[in-house]
Design a protein around this motif. Structure first.
Motif, PDB file in Angstrom:
ATOM      1  N   ILE A   1       0.856  -1.182   0.000  1.00  0.00           N
ATOM      2  CA  ILE A   1       0.000   0.000   0.000  1.00  0.00           C
ATOM      3  C   ILE A   1       0.897   1.239   0.000  1.00  0.00           C
ATOM      4  O   ILE A   1       1.787   1.360   0.846  1.00  0.00           O
ATOM      5  CB  ILE A   1      -0.884   0.043   1.262  1.00  0.00           C
ATOM      6  N   VAL A   2       0.680   2.136  -0.932  1.00  0.00           N
ATOM      7  CA  VAL A   2       1.391   3.412  -0.945  1.00  0.00           C
ATOM      8  C   VAL A   2       0.343   4.506  -0.744  1.00  0.00           C
ATOM      9  O   VAL A   2      -0.459   4.791  -1.638  1.00  0.00           O
ATOM     10  CB  VAL A   2       2.159   3.632  -2.259  1.00  0.00           C
ATOM     11  N   ALA A   3       0.347   5.097   0.452  1.00  0.00           N
ATOM     12  CA  ALA A   3      -0.653   6.103   0.802  1.00  0.00           C
ATOM     13  C   ALA A   3      -0.029   7.498   0.816  1.00  0.00           C
ATOM     14  O   ALA A   3       1.039   7.695   1.399  1.00  0.00           O
ATOM     15  CB  ALA A   3      -1.259   5.793   2.169  1.00  0.00           C
ATOM     16  N   LYS A   4      -0.689   8.445   0.173  1.00  0.00           N
ATOM     17  CA  LYS A   4      -0.240   9.841   0.197  1.00  0.00           C
ATOM     18  C   LYS A   4      -0.813  10.528   1.434  1.00  0.00           C
ATOM     19  O   LYS A   4      -2.010  10.423   1.713  1.00  0.00           O
ATOM     20  CB  LYS A   4      -0.675  10.558  -1.079  1.00  0.00           C
ATOM     21  N   ILE A   5       0.060  11.224   2.157  1.00  0.00           N
ATOM     22  CA  ILE A   5      -0.320  11.858   3.419  1.00  0.00           C
ATOM     23  C   ILE A   5      -0.540  13.353   3.200  1.00  0.00           C
ATOM     24  O   ILE A   5       0.242  14.016   2.502  1.00  0.00           O
ATOM     25  CB  ILE A   5       0.785  11.647   4.478  1.00  0.00           C
ATOM     26  N   ARG A   6      -1.589  13.884   3.807  1.00  0.00           N
ATOM     27  CA  ARG A   6      -1.846  15.321   3.705  1.00  0.00           C
ATOM     28  C   ARG A   6      -0.786  16.102   4.485  1.00  0.00           C
ATOM     29  O   ARG A   6      -0.333  15.654   5.551  1.00  0.00           O
ATOM     30  CB  ARG A   6      -3.238  15.665   4.239  1.00  0.00           C
ATOM     31  N   PRO A   7      -0.364  17.263   3.989  1.00  0.00           N
ATOM     32  CA  PRO A   7       0.643  18.089   4.685  1.00  0.00           C
ATOM     33  C   PRO A   7       0.215  18.400   6.119  1.00  0.00           C
ATOM     34  O   PRO A   7      -0.964  18.653   6.392  1.00  0.00           O
ATOM     35  CB  PRO A   7       0.702  19.369   3.838  1.00  0.00           C
ATOM     36  N   GLY A   8       1.192  18.316   7.034  1.00  0.00           N
ATOM     37  CA  GLY A   8       0.926  18.635   8.431  1.00  0.00           C
ATOM     38  C   GLY A   8       0.505  17.467   9.287  1.00  0.00           C
ATOM     39  O   GLY A   8       0.390  17.597  10.511  1.00  0.00           O
ATOM     40  N   VAL A   9       0.284  16.294   8.684  1.00  0.00           N
ATOM     41  CA  VAL A   9      -0.142  15.106   9.426  1.00  0.00           C
ATOM     42  C   VAL A   9       1.082  14.345   9.925  1.00  0.00           C
ATOM     43  O   VAL A   9       2.045  14.138   9.175  1.00  0.00           O
ATOM     44  CB  VAL A   9      -1.020  14.189   8.542  1.00  0.00           C
ATOM     45  N   ASP A  10       1.071  13.932  11.189  1.00  0.00           N
ATOM     46  CA  ASP A  10       2.177  13.173  11.771  1.00  0.00           C
ATOM     47  C   ASP A  10       2.175  11.746  11.202  1.00  0.00           C
ATOM     48  O   ASP A  10       1.211  10.995  11.375  1.00  0.00           O
ATOM     49  CB  ASP A  10       2.036  13.124  13.295  1.00  0.00           C
ATOM     50  N   LYS A  11       3.271  11.386  10.527  1.00  0.00           N
ATOM     51  CA  LYS A  11       3.342  10.107   9.822  1.00  0.00           C
ATOM     52  C   LYS A  11       3.268   8.906  10.776  1.00  0.00           C
ATOM     53  O   LYS A  11       2.557   7.936  10.511  1.00  0.00           O
ATOM     54  CB  LYS A  11       4.635  10.056   9.012  1.00  0.00           C
ATOM     55  N   ASN A  12       3.988   8.962  11.905  1.00  0.00           N
ATOM     56  CA  ASN A  12       4.003   7.831  12.831  1.00  0.00           C
ATOM     57  C   ASN A  12       2.645   7.617  13.491  1.00  0.00           C
ATOM     58  O   ASN A  12       2.190   6.478  13.663  1.00  0.00           O
ATOM     59  CB  ASN A  12       5.086   8.041  13.899  1.00  0.00           C
ATOM     60  N   LYS A  13       1.983   8.700  13.861  1.00  0.00           N
ATOM     61  CA  LYS A  13       0.649   8.584  14.451  1.00  0.00           C
ATOM     62  C   LYS A  13      -0.344   8.039  13.427  1.00  0.00           C
ATOM     63  O   LYS A  13      -1.218   7.231  13.751  1.00  0.00           O
ATOM     64  CB  LYS A  13       0.184   9.942  14.974  1.00  0.00           C
ATOM     65  N   LEU A  14      -0.186   8.491  12.183  1.00  0.00           N
ATOM     66  CA  LEU A  14      -1.072   8.009  11.124  1.00  0.00           C
ATOM     67  C   LEU A  14      -0.880   6.510  10.910  1.00  0.00           C
ATOM     68  O   LEU A  14      -1.859   5.774  10.724  1.00  0.00           O
ATOM     69  CB  LEU A  14      -0.791   8.774   9.822  1.00  0.00           C
ATOM     70  N   TYR A  15       0.362   6.049  10.957  1.00  0.00           N
ATOM     71  CA  TYR A  15       0.652   4.629  10.794  1.00  0.00           C
ATOM     72  C   TYR A  15      -0.076   3.800  11.862  1.00  0.00           C
ATOM     73  O   TYR A  15      -0.665   2.760  11.563  1.00  0.00           O
ATOM     74  CB  TYR A  15       2.156   4.380  10.870  1.00  0.00           C
ATOM     75  N   LEU A  16      -0.050   4.274  13.107  1.00  0.00           N
ATOM     76  CA  LEU A  16      -0.735   3.563  14.190  1.00  0.00           C
ATOM     77  C   LEU A  16      -2.243   3.528  13.950  1.00  0.00           C
ATOM     78  O   LEU A  16      -2.899   2.508  14.207  1.00  0.00           O
ATOM     79  CB  LEU A  16      -0.420   4.227  15.529  1.00  0.00           C
ATOM     80  N   ASN A  17      -2.795   4.632  13.442  1.00  0.00           N
ATOM     81  CA  ASN A  17      -4.226   4.676  13.127  1.00  0.00           C
ATOM     82  C   ASN A  17      -4.580   3.675  12.033  1.00  0.00           C
ATOM     83  O   ASN A  17      -5.588   2.967  12.114  1.00  0.00           O
ATOM     84  CB  ASN A  17      -4.632   6.084  12.688  1.00  0.00           C
ATOM     85  N   VAL A  18      -3.735   3.613  11.005  1.00  0.00           N
ATOM     86  CA  VAL A  18      -3.976   2.683   9.897  1.00  0.00           C
ATOM     87  C   VAL A  18      -3.899   1.244  10.391  1.00  0.00           C
ATOM     88  O   VAL A  18      -4.720   0.394  10.023  1.00  0.00           O
ATOM     89  CB  VAL A  18      -2.964   2.927   8.758  1.00  0.00           C
ATOM     90  N   GLN A  19      -2.909   0.961  11.241  1.00  0.00           N
ATOM     91  CA  GLN A  19      -2.764  -0.397  11.775  1.00  0.00           C
ATOM     92  C   GLN A  19      -3.984  -0.823  12.587  1.00  0.00           C
ATOM     93  O   GLN A  19      -4.389  -1.992  12.541  1.00  0.00           O
ATOM     94  CB  GLN A  19      -1.511  -0.482  12.657  1.00  0.00           C
ATOM     95  N   ARG A  20      -4.549   0.108  13.345  1.00  0.00           N
ATOM     96  CA  ARG A  20      -5.747  -0.217  14.130  1.00  0.00           C
ATOM     97  C   ARG A  20      -6.928  -0.551  13.223  1.00  0.00           C
ATOM     98  O   ARG A  20      -7.717  -1.452  13.517  1.00  0.00           O
ATOM     99  CB  ARG A  20      -6.098   0.950  15.059  1.00  0.00           C
ATOM    100  N   GLU A  21      -7.034   0.170  12.111  1.00  0.00           N
ATOM    101  CA  GLU A  21      -8.143  -0.057  11.185  1.00  0.00           C
ATOM    102  C   GLU A  21      -7.949  -1.323  10.354  1.00  0.00           C
ATOM    103  O   GLU A  21      -8.910  -2.016  10.020  1.00  0.00           O
ATOM    104  CB  GLU A  21      -8.304   1.157  10.253  1.00  0.00           C
ATOM    105  N   VAL A  22      -6.689  -1.621  10.021  1.00  0.00           N
ATOM    106  CA  VAL A  22      -6.389  -2.781   9.162  1.00  0.00           C
ATOM    107  C   VAL A  22      -5.327  -3.642   9.845  1.00  0.00           C
ATOM    108  O   VAL A  22      -4.125  -3.472   9.620  1.00  0.00           O
ATOM    109  CB  VAL A  22      -5.898  -2.323   7.769  1.00  0.00           C
ATOM    110  N   PRO A  23      -5.731  -4.585  10.703  1.00  0.00           N
ATOM    111  CA  PRO A  23      -4.770  -5.418  11.446  1.00  0.00           C
ATOM    112  C   PRO A  23      -3.870  -6.270  10.558  1.00  0.00           C
ATOM    113  O   PRO A  23      -2.828  -6.736  11.006  1.00  0.00           O
ATOM    114  CB  PRO A  23      -5.687  -6.308  12.303  1.00  0.00           C
ATOM    115  N   ALA A  24      -4.266  -6.482   9.294  1.00  0.00           N
ATOM    116  CA  ALA A  24      -3.460  -7.314   8.399  1.00  0.00           C
ATOM    117  C   ALA A  24      -2.142  -6.646   8.005  1.00  0.00           C
ATOM    118  O   ALA A  24      -1.233  -7.315   7.501  1.00  0.00           O
ATOM    119  CB  ALA A  24      -4.255  -7.649   7.127  1.00  0.00           C
ATOM    120  N   ILE A  25      -2.011  -5.347   8.225  1.00  0.00           N
ATOM    121  CA  ILE A  25      -0.751  -4.659   7.914  1.00  0.00           C
ATOM    122  C   ILE A  25       0.325  -5.166   8.858  1.00  0.00           C
ATOM    123  O   ILE A  25       0.159  -5.162  10.076  1.00  0.00           O
ATOM    124  CB  ILE A  25      -0.920  -3.134   8.038  1.00  0.00           C
ATOM    125  N   TRP A  26       1.440  -5.626   8.298  1.00  0.00           N
ATOM    126  CA  TRP A  26       2.452  -6.262   9.138  1.00  0.00           C
ATOM    127  C   TRP A  26       3.848  -5.665   8.983  1.00  0.00           C
ATOM    128  O   TRP A  26       4.774  -6.070   9.693  1.00  0.00           O
ATOM    129  CB  TRP A  26       2.497  -7.762   8.852  1.00  0.00           C
TER     130      TRP A  26
END
Length: 300
Positions: A208-233
C-alpha cells in the motif's frame, strides 16, 4: 499455504528475531511447538531468507536511498533484476505488477549516489526513474572492534547461539550477552528478518502506498492505519513525510477492497495506490564487504 498466523509470526520476528521461541509463542498465544514449526516452514519455503542484525548504516559512513522505477513494455523482471543487482550499492530489487519496481541502495556520499543513479538509469529496460534519500540517523560513534565482531557473527544469522558466538570471537558468554544488551538498549542494533515476499502463498500480499496530507504526523497516522487494518504487518523504510508505504495481505480481493476503502477513509490520507509483488531479489555482498573493511581498519 500461508495464513494469518504466518504473517503475525513474521511481524513478531520483525520486532526481535532473536527472542526465544517460547517468548514469541507466548506473545502470539500459541504453543512453542507451533511457533517452531511455523518458523521452520517459513524458512523452508523461502519466505524467510535470514534472521538479521540491523544497524544504522551511518555507523559505516554510509547512507540509504530508495529508487522508484517503471519498466519498459515487455521487459522481463528476472533479467533486469540481475543487471541492477550487479551495480555496487544496489542491495534489493522488488518488482511489482504493472511494471513498477523499488530499488534499495546503500551509498557513500552524493557523488556515489549520482554514479549509482546514472547506472540504474542507463540499464536497458528502465523507462522512468525517481528516488529519495532516506533521512540519515546520527552516528553513535560507540561501536568498538568487539561490537563489529559481534555484528559480523550475527550478520544473516541473528539467532546464532550465544555460546557459539562467544567461542567464535574468544569472549565469554556473559561478555557477549552484556554487549548485546547494551547495543539493543541504546538502539544501536535490532534484530529482524529478511524476507522474499514473492514466496508468499495462500494469502495475497500487496504493498500500500498512501499519500499523506501536509501537516499530518506520519508515525501517528501509521498507528491509526494499523488499528483499522490489522493485516498490515510491516512499514517500508522511506524518508518522504508525505508518503506511507505498508505491506499487507488479504485472503481474497473482497478483503483487499474493504481494507483499501478503510485506509482511504482515514483522516490525513489523500490517496491510496496498491502494488502486487511479482519478484524480490537481493544482493548482500556489498554491505558484507563494508563490514569486513570496518573490522580490518579497526584491527590495524
Amino acid at each position: 499455504m500461508m495464513d494469518d498466523l504466518d504473517y503475525r509470526i513474521i511481524s513478531r520476528l520483525d520486532l526481535n528475531s532473536r527472542d526465544s521461541y517460547a517468548k514469541i509463542a507466548a506473545d502470539l498465544n500459541v504453543t512453542k511447538k507451533t511457533a517452531e514449526r511455523r518458523i521452520a516452514g517459513l524458512m523452508k519455503n523461502g519466505m524467510i531468507r535470514s534472521f538479521e542484525v540491523l544497524f544504522n548504516k551511518s555507523e559505516l559512513d554510509l547512507s540509504e536511498a530508495v529508487c522508484y522505477i517503471r519498466l519498459g513494455s515487455g521487459v522481463k523482471a528476472a533479467g533486469i533484476q540481475n543487471e541492477l543487482l550487479k551495480i555496487n550499492g544496489v542491495t534489493e530489487v522488488m518488482v511489482f505488477g504493472g511494471g513498477n519496481a523499488l530499488i534499495f541502495v546503500i551509498l557513500n556520499g552524493e557523488k556515489d549516489l549520482a554514479n549509482i543513479l546514472a547506472k540504474i538509469g542507463n540499464t536497458e529496460g528502465i523507462a522512468d526513474l525517481d528516488y529519495e534519500v532516506v533521512a540519515p540517523r546520527s552516528k553513535s560513534g560507540k561501536l568498538t572492534k568487539e561490537d563489529w565482531l559481534l555484528i559480523r557473527e550475527l550478520n544473516h544469522n541473528a539467532r546464532k547461539d550465544l555460546i557459539e558466538i562467544a567461542n567464535s570471537i574468544s569472549r565469554s558468554s556473559k561478555t557477549v550477552q552484556r554487549r548485546l544488551r547494551r547495543l539493543l538498549n541504546e538502539g544501536i542494533i535490532r534484530f529482524g528478518v529478511q524476507l522474499d515476499i514473492s514466496k508468499a502463498t495462500g494469502l495475497l500480499p500487496y504493498l500500500i502506498v498512501a499519500k499523506i496530507r501536509p501537516g499530518v504526523d506520519k508515525n501517528k497516522l501509521y498507528l491509526n492505519v494499523q488499528r483499522e487494518v490489522p493485516a498490515i504487518w510491516r512499514m517500508m523504510a522511506d524518508s518522504n513525510p508525505l508518503l506511507l508505504s505498508l505491506m499487507s495481505y488479504a485472503e481474497k480481493l473482497g478483503d483487499l477492497n474493504r481494507d483499501i476503502e478503510k485506509i482511504t477513509g482515514i483522516e490525513g490520507i489523500s490517496a491510496v495506490n496498491v502494488l502486487f509483488n511479482v519478484s524480490d531479489e537481493i544482493n548482500n555482498d556489498w554491505l558484507d564487504e563494508e563490514i569486513e573493511v570496518k573490522i580490518h581498519n579497526l584491527m590495524h
